[in-house]
Design a protein around this motif. Structure first.
Motif: not given
Length: 204
Positions: A3-7, A26-33, A105-108
């Motif tokens: 997961v790469r975050a753009y700000l 948002f990432a943590a709530d979905r078990g992502l780092k 859903m794209m995050a799954t």
């Protein structure tokens, strides 16, 4: 899958990292780092965004491009938006925006082929719509700004943008050191018209 975050924020006096906590939550709530963040102060109406393309160059197929809002990704005109979409598609990156629930859903990772293709189609359509809205908002604001300036000029109260003396002094030094205009533009993001104005002032 990374997961790469753009700000992004448009100007130097805006806080581009403002949405950082929301993205990490948002990432943590979905078990992502979030593996890495890319932050810059550049206009969303331009493709001249080094951090955006550094993010894309770091991506592997299946990686997630996480952004707070679609307008943080694009306020581009139709042609540039198509170019950016092609780059994203070629790299097989999934765009997930907090303001676009259809993208979540794209995050799954557990997507079968049919389900994945349907999600891609829906998400692509919604991205196009929000990108078009973001562009219209940008153009409307620019038009209102131009109307305000014309009105101020007509009443004699318009003074223009104050000069960035520190930046211009650095540009003048670069010109004095015989750096090419292209290298200065690439390094600083200034316009050629600014360099032309400073060069004329230096020669006078």
């Amino acid at each position: 899958m990374y997961v790469r975050a753009y700000l992004r924020a448009s100007t130097k006096d805006q806080d581009a990292s403002r949405a950082r906590e929301d993205l990490f939550r948002f990432a943590a709530d979905r078990g992502l780092k979030i593996a890495s963040t890319y932050t810059e102060n550049e206009s969303g109406a331009s493709l001249q965004r080094p951090e955006l393309f550094r993010l894309l160059s770091d991506c592997h197929p299946g990686d997630i491009f996480l952004v707070e809002q679609v307008d943080r990704l694009s306020r581009l005109d139709a042609g540039d938006w198509e170019r950016l979409k092609r780059e994203i598609k070629d790299r097989q990156v999934r765009v997930v925006a907090l303001d676009l629930p259809t993208s979540w859903m794209m995050a799954t990772s557990d997507r079968d082929d049919i389900h994945g293709r349907m999600l891609d189609a829906i998400n692509g359509m919604m991205l196009d719509m929000l990108a078009a809205i973001a562009r219209k908002d940008y153009e409307d604001r620019r038009r209102r700004q131009a109307q305000g300036i014309e009105k101020a000029k007509a009443t004699g109260v318009y003074k223009g943008r104050p000069e960035d003396a520190q930046r211009n002094a650095a540009l003048v030094q670069m010109l004095a050191n015989k750096q090419s205009w292209s290298s200065i533009v690439n390094a600083t993001g200034c316009s050629r018209s600014t360099l032309s104005r400073l060069a004329k002032r230096q020669a006078s």
